[in-house]
Design a protein around this motif. Structure first.
Motif, PDB file in Angstrom:
ATOM      1  N   SER A 290      -1.202 -11.283  -7.892  1.00 54.82           N
ATOM      2  CA  SER A 290      -1.707 -12.560  -7.398  1.00 54.82           C
ATOM      3  C   SER A 290      -0.990 -12.990  -6.118  1.00 54.82           C
ATOM      4  O   SER A 290      -0.849 -14.178  -5.861  1.00 54.82           O
ATOM      5  CB  SER A 290      -1.563 -13.636  -8.481  1.00 54.82           C
ATOM      6  OG  SER A 290      -0.218 -13.746  -8.885  1.00 54.82           O
ATOM      7  N   ILE A 291      -0.563 -12.027  -5.304  1.00 54.86           N
ATOM      8  CA  ILE A 291       0.060 -12.387  -4.025  1.00 54.86           C
ATOM      9  C   ILE A 291      -1.019 -12.840  -3.048  1.00 54.86           C
ATOM     10  O   ILE A 291      -2.215 -12.614  -3.280  1.00 54.86           O
ATOM     11  CB  ILE A 291       0.904 -11.227  -3.437  1.00 54.86           C
ATOM     12  CG1 ILE A 291       0.029 -10.045  -3.029  1.00 54.86           C
ATOM     13  CG2 ILE A 291       1.998 -10.800  -4.397  1.00 54.86           C
ATOM     14  CD1 ILE A 291       0.770  -8.986  -2.223  1.00 54.86           C
ATOM     15  N   ASN A 292      -0.602 -13.439  -1.960  1.00 58.19           N
ATOM     16  CA  ASN A 292      -1.504 -13.916  -0.917  1.00 58.19           C
ATOM     17  C   ASN A 292      -2.497 -12.814  -0.539  1.00 58.19           C
ATOM     18  O   ASN A 292      -2.110 -11.678  -0.283  1.00 58.19           O
ATOM     19  CB  ASN A 292      -0.670 -14.341   0.292  1.00 58.19           C
ATOM     20  CG  ASN A 292      -1.515 -14.753   1.453  1.00 58.19           C
ATOM     21  OD1 ASN A 292      -2.025 -13.920   2.192  1.00 58.19           O
ATOM     22  ND2 ASN A 292      -1.659 -16.054   1.627  1.00 58.19           N
TER      23      ASN A 292
ATOM     24  N   TYR B  91      -4.114  -7.454   1.448  1.00 61.27           N
ATOM     25  CA  TYR B  91      -4.963  -6.545   2.230  1.00 61.27           C
ATOM     26  C   TYR B  91      -4.148  -5.777   3.261  1.00 61.27           C
ATOM     27  O   TYR B  91      -4.350  -4.585   3.455  1.00 61.27           O
ATOM     28  CB  TYR B  91      -6.095  -7.303   2.934  1.00 61.27           C
ATOM     29  CG  TYR B  91      -7.210  -7.735   2.013  1.00 61.27           C
ATOM     30  CD1 TYR B  91      -7.662  -6.919   0.979  1.00 61.27           C
ATOM     31  CD2 TYR B  91      -7.812  -8.976   2.173  1.00 61.27           C
ATOM     32  CE1 TYR B  91      -8.687  -7.319   0.145  1.00 61.27           C
ATOM     33  CE2 TYR B  91      -8.840  -9.385   1.331  1.00 61.27           C
ATOM     34  CZ  TYR B  91      -9.277  -8.549   0.321  1.00 61.27           C
ATOM     35  OH  TYR B  91     -10.284  -8.951  -0.503  1.00 61.27           O
ATOM     36  N   PHE B  92      -3.242  -6.474   3.914  1.00 65.44           N
ATOM     37  CA  PHE B  92      -2.381  -5.812   4.901  1.00 65.44           C
ATOM     38  C   PHE B  92      -1.571  -4.695   4.245  1.00 65.44           C
ATOM     39  O   PHE B  92      -1.525  -3.565   4.743  1.00 65.44           O
ATOM     40  CB  PHE B  92      -1.438  -6.822   5.565  1.00 65.44           C
ATOM     41  CG  PHE B  92      -0.455  -6.196   6.506  1.00 65.44           C
ATOM     42  CD1 PHE B  92      -0.828  -5.844   7.788  1.00 65.44           C
ATOM     43  CD2 PHE B  92       0.850  -5.936   6.093  1.00 65.44           C
ATOM     44  CE1 PHE B  92       0.080  -5.248   8.662  1.00 65.44           C
ATOM     45  CE2 PHE B  92       1.761  -5.342   6.950  1.00 65.44           C
ATOM     46  CZ  PHE B  92       1.371  -5.000   8.239  1.00 65.44           C
ATOM     47  N   LEU B  93      -0.932  -5.005   3.113  1.00 67.52           N
ATOM     48  CA  LEU B  93      -0.088  -4.022   2.430  1.00 67.52           C
ATOM     49  C   LEU B  93      -0.894  -2.874   1.840  1.00 67.52           C
ATOM     50  O   LEU B  93      -0.362  -1.783   1.628  1.00 67.52           O
ATOM     51  CB  LEU B  93       0.724  -4.703   1.323  1.00 67.52           C
ATOM     52  CG  LEU B  93       1.759  -5.721   1.784  1.00 67.52           C
ATOM     53  CD1 LEU B  93       2.370  -6.436   0.580  1.00 67.52           C
ATOM     54  CD2 LEU B  93       2.835  -5.054   2.627  1.00 67.52           C
ATOM     55  N   MET B  94      -2.168  -3.099   1.589  1.00 68.36           N
ATOM     56  CA  MET B  94      -3.011  -2.054   1.031  1.00 68.36           C
ATOM     57  C   MET B  94      -3.580  -1.127   2.113  1.00 68.36           C
ATOM     58  O   MET B  94      -3.783   0.056   1.849  1.00 68.36           O
ATOM     59  CB  MET B  94      -4.161  -2.675   0.224  1.00 68.36           C
ATOM     60  CG  MET B  94      -3.694  -3.353  -1.050  1.00 68.36           C
ATOM     61  SD  MET B  94      -4.970  -4.317  -1.877  1.00 68.36           S
ATOM     62  CE  MET B  94      -6.040  -3.022  -2.477  1.00 68.36           C
TER      63      MET B  94
ATOM     64  N   THR C  63       6.413  -2.844  -3.060  1.00 68.55           N
ATOM     65  CA  THR C  63       7.130  -2.561  -4.306  1.00 68.55           C
ATOM     66  C   THR C  63       7.886  -3.798  -4.806  1.00 68.55           C
ATOM     67  O   THR C  63       7.897  -4.070  -6.004  1.00 68.55           O
ATOM     68  CB  THR C  63       8.096  -1.367  -4.153  1.00 68.55           C
ATOM     69  OG1 THR C  63       8.979  -1.592  -3.049  1.00 68.55           O
ATOM     70  CG2 THR C  63       7.338  -0.073  -3.962  1.00 68.55           C
ATOM     71  N   THR C  64       8.457  -4.549  -3.882  1.00 69.59           N
ATOM     72  CA  THR C  64       9.154  -5.781  -4.271  1.00 69.59           C
ATOM     73  C   THR C  64       8.172  -6.788  -4.866  1.00 69.59           C
ATOM     74  O   THR C  64       8.463  -7.424  -5.885  1.00 69.59           O
ATOM     75  CB  THR C  64       9.884  -6.397  -3.057  1.00 69.59           C
ATOM     76  OG1 THR C  64      10.793  -5.431  -2.529  1.00 69.59           O
ATOM     77  CG2 THR C  64      10.641  -7.650  -3.430  1.00 69.59           C
ATOM     78  N   SER C  65       7.011  -6.916  -4.256  1.00 64.88           N
ATOM     79  CA  SER C  65       5.989  -7.846  -4.759  1.00 64.88           C
ATOM     80  C   SER C  65       5.518  -7.442  -6.153  1.00 64.88           C
ATOM     81  O   SER C  65       5.369  -8.290  -7.036  1.00 64.88           O
ATOM     82  CB  SER C  65       4.792  -7.890  -3.809  1.00 64.88           C
ATOM     83  OG  SER C  65       5.172  -8.383  -2.551  1.00 64.88           O
ATOM     84  N   ILE C  66       5.283  -6.157  -6.348  1.00 68.09           N
ATOM     85  CA  ILE C  66       4.824  -5.672  -7.649  1.00 68.09           C
ATOM     86  C   ILE C  66       5.892  -5.924  -8.708  1.00 68.09           C
ATOM     87  O   ILE C  66       5.591  -6.442  -9.799  1.00 68.09           O
ATOM     88  CB  ILE C  66       4.443  -4.181  -7.580  1.00 68.09           C
ATOM     89  CG1 ILE C  66       3.183  -4.000  -6.735  1.00 68.09           C
ATOM     90  CG2 ILE C  66       4.255  -3.596  -8.984  1.00 68.09           C
ATOM     91  CD1 ILE C  66       2.897  -2.563  -6.325  1.00 68.09           C
ATOM     92  N   LEU C  67       7.130  -5.560  -8.409  1.00 68.93           N
ATOM     93  CA  LEU C  67       8.212  -5.766  -9.382  1.00 68.93           C
ATOM     94  C   LEU C  67       8.385  -7.250  -9.701  1.00 68.93           C
ATOM     95  O   LEU C  67       8.577  -7.624 -10.858  1.00 68.93           O
ATOM     96  CB  LEU C  67       9.521  -5.163  -8.876  1.00 68.93           C
ATOM     97  CG  LEU C  67       9.582  -3.636  -8.892  1.00 68.93           C
ATOM     98  CD1 LEU C  67      10.873  -3.154  -8.230  1.00 68.93           C
ATOM     99  CD2 LEU C  67       9.451  -3.093 -10.302  1.00 68.93           C
TER     100      LEU C  67
END
Length: 166
Positions: free
Chosen positions: A98-100, A105-108, A151-155
């Motif tokens: 549920s990140i921005n 989209y940028f990170l993907m 990875t930080t966002s997922i964790l």
């Protein structure tokens, strides 16, 4: 079908599996960065020397030779394939956080552009277009930044974000 935020609803076993995957993947990724650092000193000159050699430098501490076509094609091929799979898997996991949305989209998408620019840049550098060393450094740095943030966002989402009670 909306996937937004479903990671919070995953069973505990799946969350643990994803955390273990991210941790092991990170060890591999950072180990690769350590290797790049030791072979190139993370500098444009180091990148150029690593792929084009330094035979003309009689004062060089370590003699390096230009990579053969087979070596360069192996490096480009292996890294483009493996990093594409790595970032595809990270993107699938990131898609259910549920990140921005713009950051997501940028990170993907960005890592795939950086993979092409980094390893395509290495090939063109090897072909003698030496200014590509700047593209390699910039795109490699951006790819690493994206990996760290993803990875930080997922964790964070798995370990600290609470489920929303309905």
């Amino acid at each position: 079908m909306q996937l937004h935020g479903l990671i919070h609803q995953f069973p505990k076993e799946v969350k643990i599996l994803i955390v273990a995957f991210i941790i092991v993947l990170s060890f591999g990724f950072y180990g690769g960065l350590r290797f790049v650092s030791s072979t190139t000193a993370m500098s444009t000159t180091g990148v150029e020397t690593h792929y084009l050699g330094n035979e003309e430098d009689e004062d060089a501490e370590i003699m390096k030779f230009k990579k053969s076509e087979r070596e360069i094609l192996t490096v480009v091929h292996n890294h483009m394939l493996s990093l594409s799979v790595i970032f595809f898997l990270l993107s699938l996991i990131l898609a259910v956080t549920s990140i921005n949305k713009k950051l997501k989209y940028f990170l993907m998408i960005e890592p795939f552009l950086s993979i092409v620019l980094t390893f395509g840049g290495i090939y063109f550098l090897w072909k003698g277009i030496t200014w590509f060393k700047y593209i390699v450094i910039l795109s490699g740095s951006l790819m690493s930044f994206s990996f760290i943030v993803a990875t930080t966002s997922i964790l964070y989402q798995l370990l600290f974000h609470q489920k929303v009670k309905k």
